[in-house]
Design an enzyme around this catalytic site. Sequence first.
Site, PDB file in Angstrom:
ATOM      1  N   ILE B  15       0.837  -1.212   0.000  1.00 46.94           N
ATOM      2  CA  ILE B  15       0.000   0.000   0.000  1.00 46.94           C
ATOM      3  C   ILE B  15       0.872   1.262   0.000  1.00 46.94           C
ATOM      4  O   ILE B  15       0.510   2.284  -0.599  1.00 46.94           O
ATOM      5  CB  ILE B  15      -0.996  -0.022   1.193  1.00 46.94           C
ATOM      6  CG1 ILE B  15      -2.140   0.967   0.962  1.00 46.94           C
ATOM      7  CG2 ILE B  15      -0.314   0.272   2.507  1.00 46.94           C
ATOM      8  CD1 ILE B  15      -3.136   0.481  -0.061  1.00 46.94           C
ATOM      9  N   SER B  37      11.700   0.984   7.040  1.00 45.43           N
ATOM     10  CA  SER B  37      11.377  -0.391   6.695  1.00 45.43           C
ATOM     11  C   SER B  37      12.454  -1.304   7.258  1.00 45.43           C
ATOM     12  O   SER B  37      13.645  -1.033   7.107  1.00 45.43           O
ATOM     13  CB  SER B  37      11.303  -0.546   5.169  1.00 45.43           C
ATOM     14  OG  SER B  37      11.146  -1.908   4.840  1.00 45.43           O
ATOM     15  N   LYS B  92      -5.783   2.424   7.395  1.00 47.82           N
ATOM     16  CA  LYS B  92      -6.916   1.709   7.980  1.00 47.82           C
ATOM     17  C   LYS B  92      -6.532   0.242   8.137  1.00 47.82           C
ATOM     18  O   LYS B  92      -5.766  -0.259   7.311  1.00 47.82           O
ATOM     19  CB  LYS B  92      -8.161   1.873   7.107  1.00 47.82           C
ATOM     20  CG  LYS B  92      -8.044   1.268   5.699  1.00 47.82           C
ATOM     21  CD  LYS B  92      -8.617  -0.117   5.630  1.00 47.82           C
ATOM     22  CE  LYS B  92      -8.021  -0.929   4.552  1.00 47.82           C
ATOM     23  NZ  LYS B  92      -8.486  -2.277   4.400  1.00 47.82           N
TER      24      LYS B  92
END
Lengths: 308, 308
Positions: B15, B37, B92
């Site tokens: 995403i 990351s 989300k």
Amino acid sequence: MTGPIRVAIVGMGKIAHDQHVPAIANNEAFELAATVSSRGEATGGVPLFRTLGELLADGPEIDAVALCTPPQVRYALAQEAIAAGKHVFLEKPPGATLAEVAVLDEYAAKAGVTLFASWHSRYAAGVGHARAWLAGRAIQSVSIVWREDVRVWHPGQAWIWEPGGLGVFDPGINALSIATHILPPFFLEEGTLFLPANRAAPIAALLNFRDAHGTPIAMDLDWRQTGPQTWDITVETDAGQLRLAKGGNELFLPAGEHKSDDHEYPGLYARFADLVRSGTSDVDIAPLRHVADAFLRGRRELVEDFHD
Amino acid sequence: MTGPIRVAIVGMGKIAHDQHVPAIANNEAFELAATVSSRGEATGGVPLFRTLGELLADGPEIDAVALCTPPQVRYALAQEAIAAGKHVFLEKPPGATLAEVAVLDEYAAKAGVTLFASWHSRYAAGVGHARAWLAGRAIQSVSIVWREDVRVWHPGQAWIWEPGGLGVFDPGINALSIATHILPPFFLEEGTLFLPANRAAPIAALLNFRDAHGTPIAMDLDWRQTGPQTWDITVETDAGQLRLAKGGNELFLPAGEHKSDDHEYPGLYARFADLVRSGTSDVDIAPLRHVADAFLRGRRELVEDFHD
């Protein structure tokens, strides 16, 4: 409003007979005007109706209802009562979902009636003093142990094992109602729900919460405990240990023991009278939100079948 | 604040690469200042850090973070960012529990930073117009069908099947984020979650909601659909049928079709910039609350094992 608040009890089960009827009888702010029960018999000389609809259509004037039915049917009754302009006292838990309680809260506000999501354990004898004692102290860890025998406390109550019936969280939510009242906000980090293979709701749970400062709050719920029963909350602080025992009714502090009389339901009805008189509502969803979080976040483990 | 909002993306998964990086690149209110990351490689010339802690200690100055990690670790990262005075954009779902989001919301308010619980589907092309069209119309029934192939959309994402990972509610919460945006408040009456015997999260769900007027809202979620995929919301009204297709991107009304360009993540970043500039937060918990209610209230049914 002048004169007593005329209240009807809907759902004449164990909690209604054991707690609501005497609490109303002993509070002159209230008058028990009617009861509603699909099966039960009349209580004293009080008119009995088979449904809330019959009471509202044909019964005596009432100002308020106390809803003591299983949570799965509470929303529809509350909506019916609010639509008729009645104040509503909800037994715990206030509903079978969080969203329905939010809808009711908004609806009651629009209708100008009081909605009270009651948490009886918050009125247990030691809880108020425990809350005051903890305010301002540094909390290091919390242990909540709620272990009881479901066969003693909920004999044959099938609804409690159905979806929405909460299982062991039916008593566990009492512990959570105290914990959310005396501790800073906390949240579930991980947990396990133990489900009998033949039931939809857990018989036990082990949950690890933390607050924003990282303080661990461990919760041990079990419905399989025979013999002595345990309803304890122990809080370690920089000023020593606080222990609430017997569901909040006994308080042990470093300086000694604090006891006072049980006043859970009398406390609830006093609060309800205040809310009605002042035209306000009290709908704290925090205890039920923790239960929903446990169902959402917890790992499930199957255990042996449970038979009543 | 003058100049662009310097934002770091934390969690460089699908995403982040597909949506966040281009949305930030195409919005001059933002500058991508760093990425975090544990495993990935650097994006363009942007500095890469292995942890948020390393970025905060040794990295360039940043104003905000976008948290794109799995929800189970989102709280700790958000707390760390808020403690450092950074604004926080939450992918989300905003957390793994409702209570942790409430704690973060309070904490961000105290710290004077923006917290944004983002719901990208609310910015899909047809949703704003659908909401406007429905306002004031009498809704008779709603059908939500969200059927997709998990192997296509979430290949090898083990976290999504773990407790807190939501299973089929990971896409289903997108539908709920639209439904809670365009419909009056509603709540779950009953439902069934279908769980693969070897997984902790559901692969399908059938849910029956109602609103305060009794309007039925049926939801059909399924991750086992191969071939054509379905992300539809159909609303029957007194003025005819509204249908949102393709996850809210296509809108069909009695008067004809309404299409516009996709602007989900551009819309989210425009909203986030407004929130940061105005010093406010936007934390709508309603979609996640419905998911928690489904786990709390839904019946569970075991289905065959799922293997990636």
